[in-house]
Design a protein around this motif. Structure first.
Motif, PDB file in Angstrom:
ATOM      1  N   GLY A  12      67.381  47.150  19.885  1.00  0.00           N
ATOM      2  CA  GLY A  12      66.365  47.835  20.683  1.00  0.00           C
ATOM      3  C   GLY A  12      66.771  49.229  21.107  1.00  0.00           C
ATOM      4  N   ALA A  13      67.846  49.752  20.515  1.00  0.00           N
ATOM      5  CA  ALA A  13      68.329  51.093  20.873  1.00  0.00           C
ATOM      6  C   ALA A  13      67.211  52.117  20.719  1.00  0.00           C
ATOM      7  CB  ALA A  13      69.519  51.478  19.991  1.00  0.00           C
ATOM      8  N   SER A  14      67.071  52.975  21.725  1.00  0.00           N
ATOM      9  CA  SER A  14      65.978  53.947  21.718  1.00  0.00           C
ATOM     10  C   SER A  14      66.474  55.284  22.243  1.00  0.00           C
ATOM     11  CB  SER A  14      64.822  53.434  22.576  1.00  0.00           C
ATOM     12  OG  SER A  14      65.253  53.237  23.925  1.00  0.00           O
ATOM     13  N   GLY A  15      65.548  56.211  22.438  1.00  0.00           N
ATOM     14  CA  GLY A  15      65.898  57.527  22.930  1.00  0.00           C
ATOM     15  C   GLY A  15      65.907  58.545  21.817  1.00  0.00           C
ATOM     16  N   THR A  16      66.450  59.704  22.120  1.00  0.00           N
ATOM     17  CA  THR A  16      66.459  60.793  21.141  1.00  0.00           C
ATOM     18  C   THR A  16      67.862  61.108  20.618  1.00  0.00           C
ATOM     19  OG1 THR A  16      66.668  62.424  22.933  1.00  0.00           O
ATOM     20  CG2 THR A  16      64.436  61.862  22.180  1.00  0.00           C
ATOM     21  N   GLY A  17      68.883  60.539  21.231  1.00  0.00           N
ATOM     22  CA  GLY A  17      70.250  60.831  20.819  1.00  0.00           C
ATOM     23  C   GLY A  17      70.690  59.980  19.647  1.00  0.00           C
ATOM     24  N   ALA A  18      71.851  60.315  19.100  1.00  0.00           N
ATOM     25  CA  ALA A  18      72.410  59.551  17.980  1.00  0.00           C
ATOM     26  C   ALA A  18      72.889  58.178  18.433  1.00  0.00           C
ATOM     27  CB  ALA A  18      73.559  60.319  17.347  1.00  0.00           C
ATOM     28  N   ILE A  19      73.168  58.032  19.730  1.00  0.00           N
ATOM     29  CA  ILE A  19      73.626  56.769  20.300  1.00  0.00           C
ATOM     30  C   ILE A  19      72.858  56.504  21.588  1.00  0.00           C
ATOM     31  CG2 ILE A  19      75.611  55.505  21.246  1.00  0.00           C
ATOM     32  CD1 ILE A  19      77.427  57.365  19.600  1.00  0.00           C
ATOM     33  N   ASP A  20      72.399  55.272  21.763  1.00  0.00           N
ATOM     34  CA  ASP A  20      71.773  54.866  23.021  1.00  0.00           C
ATOM     35  C   ASP A  20      72.879  54.281  23.898  1.00  0.00           C
ATOM     36  OD1 ASP A  20      70.486  53.615  25.125  1.00  0.00           O
ATOM     37  OD2 ASP A  20      68.884  52.768  23.902  1.00  0.00           O
ATOM     38  N   TRP A  21      73.396  55.092  24.811  1.00  0.00           N
ATOM     39  CA  TRP A  21      74.569  54.677  25.582  1.00  0.00           C
ATOM     40  C   TRP A  21      74.246  53.582  26.592  1.00  0.00           C
ATOM     41  CZ3 TRP A  21      79.189  55.661  23.884  1.00  0.00           C
ATOM     42  CH2 TRP A  21      79.372  56.755  23.025  1.00  0.00           C
ATOM     43  N   ASP A  22      73.014  53.540  27.091  1.00  0.00           N
ATOM     44  CA  ASP A  22      72.634  52.428  27.968  1.00  0.00           C
ATOM     45  C   ASP A  22      72.682  51.114  27.199  1.00  0.00           C
ATOM     46  OD1 ASP A  22      72.237  54.083  30.144  1.00  0.00           O
ATOM     47  OD2 ASP A  22      70.088  54.345  29.753  1.00  0.00           O
ATOM     48  N   ALA A  23      72.215  51.151  25.953  1.00  0.00           N
ATOM     49  CA  ALA A  23      72.260  49.949  25.123  1.00  0.00           C
ATOM     50  C   ALA A  23      73.697  49.582  24.761  1.00  0.00           C
ATOM     51  CB  ALA A  23      71.431  50.155  23.854  1.00  0.00           C
ATOM     52  N   VAL A  24      74.545  50.586  24.563  1.00  0.00           N
ATOM     53  CA  VAL A  24      75.966  50.327  24.292  1.00  0.00           C
ATOM     54  C   VAL A  24      76.578  49.537  25.449  1.00  0.00           C
ATOM     55  CG1 VAL A  24      78.254  51.397  24.128  1.00  0.00           C
ATOM     56  CG2 VAL A  24      76.351  52.297  22.768  1.00  0.00           C
ATOM     57  N   ALA A  25      76.339  50.000  26.665  1.00  0.00           N
ATOM     58  CA  ALA A  25      76.900  49.320  27.839  1.00  0.00           C
ATOM     59  C   ALA A  25      76.364  47.894  27.948  1.00  0.00           C
ATOM     60  CB  ALA A  25      76.572  50.111  29.101  1.00  0.00           C
ATOM     61  N   GLU A  26      75.052  47.726  27.767  1.00  0.00           N
ATOM     62  CA  GLU A  26      74.456  46.400  27.889  1.00  0.00           C
ATOM     63  C   GLU A  26      74.993  45.457  26.818  1.00  0.00           C
ATOM     64  OE1 GLU A  26      70.073  44.185  27.808  1.00  0.00           O
ATOM     65  OE2 GLU A  26      70.204  46.385  27.772  1.00  0.00           O
TER      66      GLU A  26
END
Length: 318
Positions: A12-26
């Motif tokens: 479910g990674a989203s956003g505009t960056g190359a990495i969804d850091w909130d999803a990384v943490a979760e």
């Protein structure tokens, strides 16, 4: 711990960056047992005493003036993951800003999954960490972390005295505080080498010189820490080192592959190469003579000098 929730966070990674850091943490935390963090009063006092006494012993042996960071935290695994998501996102931001891919959504999911897997693995294995907060904005203070569940678990696995093992970890991390305290320029030096390397990668090339200088600087950081540990720790610790090394070698093929992929073998090489360099310097001129590396960036040994300590001594202290 929920692998399903971890996978769902990654996909479910989203956003505009190359990495969804909130999803990384979760995702990293969902796949990692946080571990217990109920400290007895004796343990709280023990951590504080270890850090305080390490500071005094390291300062006396190395002849350097420094203090430990204001931020000293005893953490569980989730706390460590949160702190390092922030660190990794900050360090990787320049590369993300310059990265363009044909399928950004797919790439974001893959990148997010890779980072979450890496942080989960590290979160289950890191014992202590001195964090110089590289590339942080403003006048950020450095930080010192102890991952209590991992220290407890490894002490039990290795069948070593917990208090002694915890103290050894504290001494090692405090030696890094001594280095950055003795060399206020060191953080900027590492940041500049990192930025040069990242900018080159973002442009599609490899700045070998920047990475060579970064590797040399990190070899000095790890080697000097080993030198001070040898002289400052108030007990023998060869048995602790040997048991940790045996534990690493005894891991399964997947864990060994992950360690290589994360560059942990390279870090071990930095320990060994740096320690050999400083042992020779100490033999020639004494432990305090090694402090010359922190006088200025010009005094850092070159890659060639790391394998020829005599040449470095002749250059900086003829």
């Amino acid at each position: 711990m929920s692998l399903y929730r971890s996978v769902r966070a990654v996909t479910g990674a989203s956003g505009t960056g190359a990495i969804d850091w909130d999803a990384v943490a979760e995702a990293a935390k969902a796949s990692t047992d946080p571990g217990a963090l109920e400290l007895s009063e004796a343990e709280r006092s023990g951590y504080a005493a270890d850090v305080r006494e390490a500071r005094d012993a390291v300062g006396a042996v190395g002849g350097v003036e420094f203090d430990v960071p204001r931020t000293v935290e005893v953490q569980n695994r989730h706390h460590w993951i949160d702190a390092n998501v922030e660190t990794f996102s900050r360090v990787m931001a320049p590369l993300e800003d310059h990265t363009e891919v044909a399928l950004p959504g797919v790439s974001r999911v893959l990148n997010t999954g890779t980072m979450s897997f890496m942080l989960a693995f590290l979160g289950r294995n890191v014992l202590g960490q001195y964090d110089p907060l590289l590339l942080a904005e403003g006048d950020a203070d450095h930080a010192l972390y102890f991952v209590h569940p991992n220290i407890r678990k490894v002490a039990e696995t290795l069948d070593v005295e917990y208090d002694r093992f915890r103290r050894w970890i504290a001494f090692h991390e405090v030696t890094h505080a001594a280095e950055f305290g003795a060399a206020p320029w060191l953080s900027d030096h590492l940041e500049e080498r990192m930025e040069e390397g990242i900018e080159a990668l973002a442009g599609g090339s490899l700045d070998r010189e920047a990475f060579r200088e970064l590797d040399a600087a990190m070899t000095v950081v790890e080697g000097y820490a080993e030198l001070l540990m040898d002289h400052a720790f108030d007990d023998e610790y060869a048995d602790l080192r040997a048991k940790l090394d045996a534990r690493r070698r005894g891991r399964g093929p997947i864990a060994q592959f992950v360690r290589r992929a994360l560059g942990l073998g390279m870090k071990r090489r930095q320990y060994e190469r740096g320690k050999a360099f400083f042992e020779r310097v100490a033999d020639l001129r004494g432990v305090e003579a090694a402090n010359a590396v922190w006088t200025s960036p010009d005094n850092l040994p070159t890659d060639a000098e790391l394998d020829n300590p005599d040449a470095w001594v002749r250059r900086v202290d003829p």
